[in-house]
Motif scaffolding. Sequence first.
Motif, PDB file in Angstrom:
ATOM      1  N   THR A  88       0.850  -1.186   0.000  1.00  0.00           N
ATOM      2  CA  THR A  88       0.000   0.000   0.000  1.00  0.00           C
ATOM      3  C   THR A  88       0.885   1.235   0.000  1.00  0.00           C
ATOM      4  O   THR A  88       1.759   1.379   0.853  1.00  0.00           O
ATOM      5  N   LEU A  89       0.637   2.108  -0.964  1.00  0.00           N
ATOM      6  CA  LEU A  89       1.350   3.380  -1.035  1.00  0.00           C
ATOM      7  C   LEU A  89       0.423   4.500  -0.588  1.00  0.00           C
ATOM      8  O   LEU A  89      -0.729   4.554  -1.004  1.00  0.00           O
ATOM      9  N   THR A  90       0.941   5.379   0.241  1.00  0.00           N
ATOM     10  CA  THR A  90       0.250   6.621   0.579  1.00  0.00           C
ATOM     11  C   THR A  90       0.864   7.678  -0.321  1.00  0.00           C
ATOM     12  O   THR A  90       2.087   7.802  -0.394  1.00  0.00           O
ATOM     13  N   THR A  91       0.017   8.429  -1.017  1.00  0.00           N
ATOM     14  CA  THR A  91       0.494   9.342  -2.054  1.00  0.00           C
ATOM     15  C   THR A  91      -0.077  10.744  -1.872  1.00  0.00           C
ATOM     16  O   THR A  91      -0.964  10.964  -1.048  1.00  0.00           O
ATOM     17  N   SER A  92       0.429  11.646  -2.695  1.00  0.00           N
ATOM     18  CA  SER A  92      -0.231  12.945  -2.803  1.00  0.00           C
ATOM     19  C   SER A  92      -1.569  12.709  -3.506  1.00  0.00           C
ATOM     20  O   SER A  92      -1.838  11.630  -4.014  1.00  0.00           O
ATOM     21  N   THR A  93      -2.409  13.718  -3.546  1.00  0.00           N
ATOM     22  CA  THR A  93      -3.767  13.559  -4.059  1.00  0.00           C
ATOM     23  C   THR A  93      -3.798  13.324  -5.564  1.00  0.00           C
ATOM     24  O   THR A  93      -3.215  14.079  -6.333  1.00  0.00           O
TER      25      THR A  93
END
Length: 166
Positions: A88-93
């Motif tokens: 799971t990657l947390t990214t910019s919007t």
Amino acid sequence: QNYTVIVSNILDLAGNIIAPSNNSASYSYVGDTTPPEVVSAMLMDSVTLVIKFSESLNQSSAENINNYLISNDISVLGSTLLSDTLVTLTTSTHQYGNYTVSVSNVTDQSGNIITSPGNTAAYQRIQDPTQYASKLEISSILASVIPEPQHNPDKTIDGLGYYQGD
């Protein structure tokens, strides 16, 4: 890796030696040589991307945010190995549109490094179609039935029967 098996003094059921001492055989074991591949990518919300891989990954390489590049100037802010094959990657919007994630330097449990082809996946963020829907308020409910035996009863929520245009 190479292995040698030494066989000595094998006896049959009667106790007779059927293999003389110090017989040996060598063999080689070649482990997993297939590098991991990106199977798919799915955007869960505007800032969460889940990437599925073809095999179990090395945790430290999978969680290194520098190993992921997303098109359209999306930044990777965090990475978590959810299971052996899901990251799971947390990214910019993400805005609405099409994207590609490219993966490099990620290794499997045997140390095989991801290579091209097999290191990218395309995905998209689509607009929520429900934003254009309107909710109809129901003010009253009446049921109607078509009295003819050859027809199944049809019920409506607007009080109009089959022959009234519904």
